[in-house]
Design a protein around this motif. Sequence first.
Motif, mmCIF file in Angstrom:
data_model
loop_
_atom_site.group_PDB
_atom_site.id
_atom_site.type_symbol
_atom_site.label_atom_id
_atom_site.label_comp_id
_atom_site.label_asym_id
_atom_site.label_seq_id
_atom_site.Cartn_x
_atom_site.Cartn_y
_atom_site.Cartn_z
ATOM 1 N N ASN A 71 42.035 31.745 41.544
ATOM 2 C CA ASN A 71 42.933 31.930 40.402
ATOM 3 C C ASN A 71 42.583 33.146 39.562
ATOM 4 O O ASN A 71 43.224 33.405 38.544
ATOM 5 N N LEU A 72 41.574 33.910 39.985
ATOM 6 C CA LEU A 72 41.151 35.090 39.235
ATOM 7 C C LEU A 72 41.383 36.352 40.059
ATOM 8 O O LEU A 72 41.257 36.341 41.285
ATOM 9 N N ALA B 121 38.380 40.142 37.545
ATOM 10 C CA ALA B 121 37.924 38.962 36.806
ATOM 11 C C ALA B 121 36.856 38.192 37.583
ATOM 12 O O ALA B 121 35.915 37.650 36.981
ATOM 13 N N ASN B 122 36.971 38.134 38.906
ATOM 14 C CA ASN B 122 35.935 37.511 39.717
ATOM 15 C C ASN B 122 34.585 38.194 39.504
ATOM 16 O O ASN B 122 33.541 37.538 39.490
ATOM 17 N N LYS C 129 42.369 47.711 44.032
ATOM 18 C CA LYS C 129 42.457 46.274 44.329
ATOM 19 C C LYS C 129 42.107 45.410 43.113
ATOM 20 O O LYS C 129 42.103 44.184 43.203
ATOM 21 N N GLU C 130 41.840 46.056 41.986
ATOM 22 C CA GLU C 130 41.306 45.345 40.823
ATOM 23 C C GLU C 130 42.175 44.171 40.377
ATOM 24 O O GLU C 130 41.652 43.142 39.941
ATOM 25 N N ASP C 131 43.486 44.327 40.439
ATOM 26 C CA ASP C 131 44.395 43.310 39.901
ATOM 27 C C ASP C 131 44.966 42.386 40.968
ATOM 28 O O ASP C 131 45.849 41.570 40.677
ATOM 29 N N TYR D 253 44.704 39.250 43.805
ATOM 30 C CA TYR D 253 44.050 37.951 43.908
ATOM 31 C C TYR D 253 43.470 37.797 45.313
ATOM 32 O O TYR D 253 43.907 38.486 46.261
ATOM 33 N N PRO D 254 42.471 36.921 45.487
ATOM 34 C CA PRO D 254 41.819 36.800 46.797
ATOM 35 C C PRO D 254 42.786 36.604 47.968
ATOM 36 O O PRO D 254 42.562 37.160 49.049
ATOM 37 N N TYR D 255 43.876 35.844 47.765
ATOM 38 C CA TYR D 255 44.789 35.595 48.887
ATOM 39 C C TYR D 255 45.500 36.867 49.340
ATOM 40 O O TYR D 255 46.065 36.925 50.439
ATOM 41 N N GLN D 256 45.470 37.902 48.498
ATOM 42 C CA GLN D 256 46.120 39.168 48.834
ATOM 43 C C GLN D 256 45.173 40.136 49.543
ATOM 44 O O GLN D 256 45.576 41.255 49.872
ATOM 45 N N LEU D 257 43.951 39.723 49.787
ATOM 46 C CA LEU D 257 42.933 40.589 50.384
ATOM 47 C C LEU D 257 42.680 40.230 51.839
ATOM 48 O O LEU D 257 42.822 39.074 52.242
#
Length: 212
Positions: A89-90, A94-95, A127-129, A131-135
């Motif tokens: 969710n971060l 933020a992570n 990639k800063e903004d 979310y993990p699912y987008q990586l």
Amino acid sequence: MLELKNIKKQFDGRTILDNLNLQVPDGQILAIVGPSGAGKTTLLRCISGLETVDSGEFSLDGQVFDPAENRDNDKVIGVVFQDFQLFPNLTVKANITLAPELVLKQDKQTADETAQRLIDQLNLSGKEDLYPYQLSGGQKQRVAIVRALAMNPKILCYDEPTSALDPDLRQTVEDIILGLKQTKMTQIVVTHDMEFAEHVADQIMRVEPIKA
């Protein structure tokens, strides 16, 4: 230097680590290799304080310490987990900044500046903004490394850092680990990949399952 003396660990009456001794000089890379069930990840979890040992002693730079009870352990030993353990969710930024702000009590500007420097260093700019699912898997791996580095640990541990990566990404992780060595970062790598271990490590420790 990190030193382990006579470390013992059992699970359900089964001995996993039996009077294990090792030394990792400052700035060097130790690879821990061996088959599944030999205790590689257990050893890493004991070093990082995620598991307690039954007996034995840890020391860092000659000072005895207990990784499982050291409140500042995140600043001493960082861990890059096999499944990354990013907060879904971060965002990436933020992570990375969450623990430095909460644990190290860094102000937001300092945490952001440190995160951005590490993001740029590990080629995650832009990639800063996300979310993990987008990586991709390789990007998640690098974010996990950056998150650990943001705590400025003395020792960085990796649990099977190449297990789910294709050959190109495997090379990227190898380059990152060797690049961190140039900064004098002490590193411990648990891996089943002997070729990878030989490429990155100053010393290789092989563990075998302990027969009952």
